[in-house]
Write a protein that holds these residues in place. Structure first.
Motif, PDB file in Angstrom:
ATOM      1  N   GLU A 194       0.808  -1.216   0.000  1.00 62.28           N
ATOM      2  CA  GLU A 194       0.000   0.000   0.000  1.00 62.28           C
ATOM      3  C   GLU A 194       0.847   1.274   0.000  1.00 62.28           C
ATOM      4  O   GLU A 194       0.321   2.365  -0.245  1.00 62.28           O
ATOM      5  N   VAL A 195       2.126   1.159   0.280  1.00 64.35           N
ATOM      6  CA  VAL A 195       2.979   2.345   0.367  1.00 64.35           C
ATOM      7  C   VAL A 195       3.237   2.892  -1.030  1.00 64.35           C
ATOM      8  O   VAL A 195       3.622   2.152  -1.940  1.00 64.35           O
ATOM      9  N   PHE A 228       5.306  12.694   5.188  1.00 60.59           N
ATOM     10  CA  PHE A 228       6.465  12.582   6.070  1.00 60.59           C
ATOM     11  C   PHE A 228       6.814  11.095   6.121  1.00 60.59           C
ATOM     12  O   PHE A 228       5.969  10.279   6.513  1.00 60.59           O
ATOM     13  N   ASP A 229       8.022  10.735   5.736  1.00 61.49           N
ATOM     14  CA  ASP A 229       8.432   9.339   5.736  1.00 61.49           C
ATOM     15  C   ASP A 229       9.638   9.150   6.637  1.00 61.49           C
ATOM     16  O   ASP A 229      10.608   9.910   6.557  1.00 61.49           O
ATOM     17  N   VAL A 230       9.570   8.133   7.480  1.00 62.72           N
ATOM     18  CA  VAL A 230      10.557   7.936   8.530  1.00 62.72           C
ATOM     19  C   VAL A 230      11.440   6.738   8.204  1.00 62.72           C
ATOM     20  O   VAL A 230      10.944   5.651   7.885  1.00 62.72           O
ATOM     21  N   VAL A 231      12.740   6.965   8.281  1.00 60.59           N
ATOM     22  CA  VAL A 231      13.748   5.938   7.991  1.00 60.59           C
ATOM     23  C   VAL A 231      14.656   5.818   9.208  1.00 60.59           C
ATOM     24  O   VAL A 231      15.107   6.833   9.758  1.00 60.59           O
ATOM     25  N   ASP A 232      14.924   4.565   9.637  1.00 59.05           N
ATOM     26  CA  ASP A 232      15.775   4.403  10.817  1.00 59.05           C
ATOM     27  C   ASP A 232      17.253   4.372  10.438  1.00 59.05           C
ATOM     28  O   ASP A 232      17.618   4.538   9.263  1.00 59.05           O
ATOM     29  N   GLY A 255       7.367   3.902   8.091  1.00 58.20           N
ATOM     30  CA  GLY A 255       6.033   4.463   7.907  1.00 58.20           C
ATOM     31  C   GLY A 255       6.089   5.976   7.911  1.00 58.20           C
ATOM     32  O   GLY A 255       7.154   6.561   7.704  1.00 58.20           O
ATOM     33  N   GLY A 256       4.961   6.611   8.154  1.00 57.10           N
ATOM     34  CA  GLY A 256       4.986   8.068   8.139  1.00 57.10           C
ATOM     35  C   GLY A 256       3.625   8.698   8.288  1.00 57.10           C
ATOM     36  O   GLY A 256       2.718   8.141   8.904  1.00 57.10           O
ATOM     37  N   VAL A 257       3.489   9.856   7.700  1.00 62.86           N
ATOM     38  CA  VAL A 257       2.297  10.701   7.847  1.00 62.86           C
ATOM     39  C   VAL A 257       1.886  11.203   6.464  1.00 62.86           C
ATOM     40  O   VAL A 257       2.750  11.554   5.648  1.00 62.86           O
ATOM     41  N   ILE A 258       0.581  11.246   6.209  1.00 65.90           N
ATOM     42  CA  ILE A 258       0.056  11.818   4.959  1.00 65.90           C
ATOM     43  C   ILE A 258      -0.934  12.920   5.322  1.00 65.90           C
ATOM     44  O   ILE A 258      -1.880  12.679   6.078  1.00 65.90           O
ATOM     45  N   ALA A 259      -0.707  14.107   4.800  1.00 64.92           N
ATOM     46  CA  ALA A 259      -1.596  15.249   5.033  1.00 64.92           C
ATOM     47  C   ALA A 259      -1.939  15.885   3.682  1.00 64.92           C
ATOM     48  O   ALA A 259      -1.244  15.664   2.684  1.00 64.92           O
ATOM     49  N   PRO A 260      -3.008  16.685   3.615  1.00 65.15           N
ATOM     50  CA  PRO A 260      -3.335  17.371   2.359  1.00 65.15           C
ATOM     51  C   PRO A 260      -2.191  18.275   1.909  1.00 65.15           C
ATOM     52  O   PRO A 260      -1.526  18.905   2.734  1.00 65.15           O
ATOM     53  N   GLY A 261      -1.949  18.325   0.621  1.00 62.51           N
ATOM     54  CA  GLY A 261      -0.923  19.212   0.099  1.00 62.51           C
ATOM     55  C   GLY A 261      -1.351  20.670   0.181  1.00 62.51           C
ATOM     56  O   GLY A 261      -2.536  20.988   0.327  1.00 62.51           O
ATOM     57  N   ILE A 302       7.461  12.863  15.838  1.00 63.24           N
ATOM     58  CA  ILE A 302       8.232  11.734  15.301  1.00 63.24           C
ATOM     59  C   ILE A 302       9.508  11.536  16.109  1.00 63.24           C
ATOM     60  O   ILE A 302       9.878  10.408  16.461  1.00 63.24           O
ATOM     61  N   ARG A 303      10.184  12.628  16.414  1.00 58.85           N
ATOM     62  CA  ARG A 303      11.408  12.538  17.220  1.00 58.85           C
ATOM     63  C   ARG A 303      11.108  11.926  18.588  1.00 58.85           C
ATOM     64  O   ARG A 303      11.875  11.110  19.101  1.00 58.85           O
ATOM     65  N   GLU A 304       9.978  12.306  19.166  1.00 58.14           N
ATOM     66  CA  GLU A 304       9.611  11.785  20.485  1.00 58.14           C
ATOM     67  C   GLU A 304       9.298  10.295  20.415  1.00 58.14           C
ATOM     68  O   GLU A 304       9.758   9.509  21.245  1.00 58.14           O
ATOM     69  N   GLU A 305       8.514   9.882  19.400  1.00 53.56           N
ATOM     70  CA  GLU A 305       8.160   8.470  19.267  1.00 53.56           C
ATOM     71  C   GLU A 305       9.361   7.615  18.924  1.00 53.56           C
ATOM     72  O   GLU A 305       9.503   6.491  19.406  1.00 53.56           O
TER      73      GLU A 305
END
Length: 264
Positions: A105-106, A136-140, A147-153, A207-210
């Protein structure tokens, strides 16, 4: 040479890489009904202006979030460049784990951004793409996609505001001189600009906190990235070619698909 095709919801970007550098980049509005021949007439003319011929292209790679556009882009590669394109999908060798519930789905663009960002900047990091959607896409640290975040453009929000409110005009995005607007347009510009800056800062902080990683890097891409970066210190680097770089790196990791001419 490699022809990389990045088909987004708003534009399709074509670029040719000669193994050392990008030789040209061209974009056209995304239209699912645009035929392969229409693409070819437009693209080959622009390639010719850059001193490139169809025979220079030996491989093609496609990343798209518009499934309806894929058929004609494939036909373009087959009919005009004689190659079977590699299509960016989660089942390919990405060189990292995709640690989400449903990898299929990504969006291809999000995985491509993650691939290129980790290759060039190393993790842990967040890639913010200011496109039709703001993602917003998060890479370790190992390069795994978390995963990440999707918001309206931004442009989508501006258009929705204009359509839903009878007396609000359609505006252009720009950095306002002050947060307090003295008229309708400046008030709308302030809400859009500082609203998205606030969203960036708030989401990155969460994201930094999580992730329990305060030193996580933030990379931005998309046409509006330079403008939004003016309003925040959270964005450390702007890379407008990151999706194309992801396509190039993906093609280098995966063998070329077998084309019909190779079976003769």
């Amino acid at each position: 040479m490699l022809l990389a095709i990045d088909a987004g919801n708003t534009n399709v970007v074509f670029a040719v890489h000669d193994g050392t550098e990008w030789r040209g980049r061209w974009r056209i509005a995304t239209r699912a009904d645009r035929t392969s021949d229409e693409y070819a007439v437009w693209l080959l003319t622009l390639m010719q202006h850059s001193g490139l011929k169809p025979s220079d292209v030996t491989r093609c790679v496609i990343g798209t979030v518009v499934p309806a556009a894929l058929y004609n882009l494939r036909r373009l590669c087959r009919d005009w460049f004689g190659t079977e394109p590699l299509v960016a999908r989660s089942i390919l060798d990405w060189g990292f784990e995709i640690k989400v519930d449903q990898p299929q789905e990504v969006g291809a663009d999000r995985l491509l951004n993650a691939l290129a960002a980790h290759h060039h900047y190393r993790g842990p990091l967040v890639v913010i793409d200011f496109g039709t959607a703001t993602t917003f896409d998060v890479v370790d640290e190992e390069g795994s996609y978390l995963g990440g975040v999707i918001a309206p453009g931004i442009n989508l929000s501006i258009e929705a505001l204009h359509r839903a409110a009878a007396r609000l005009p359609r505006i252009g995005i720009g950095r306002p001189q002050s947060a307090i607007g003295r008229n309708t347009v400046s008030a709308m510009q302030s809400g859009i600009f500082w609203g998205y800056v606030g969203m960036v800062e708030g989401i990155v902080a969460r994201i930094r906190e999580e992730a329990e990683t305060p030193k996580i890097k933030v990379i931005a891409t998309g046409g509006l990235a330079p403008l939004l970066a003016e309003g925040t210190t959270q964005i450390e680097r702007i890379d407008l070619d990151i999706t194309l770089e992801g396509l190039r790196l993906l093609a280098s990791r995966n063998p070329a698909p077998i084309s019909a001419k190779d079976l003769l």
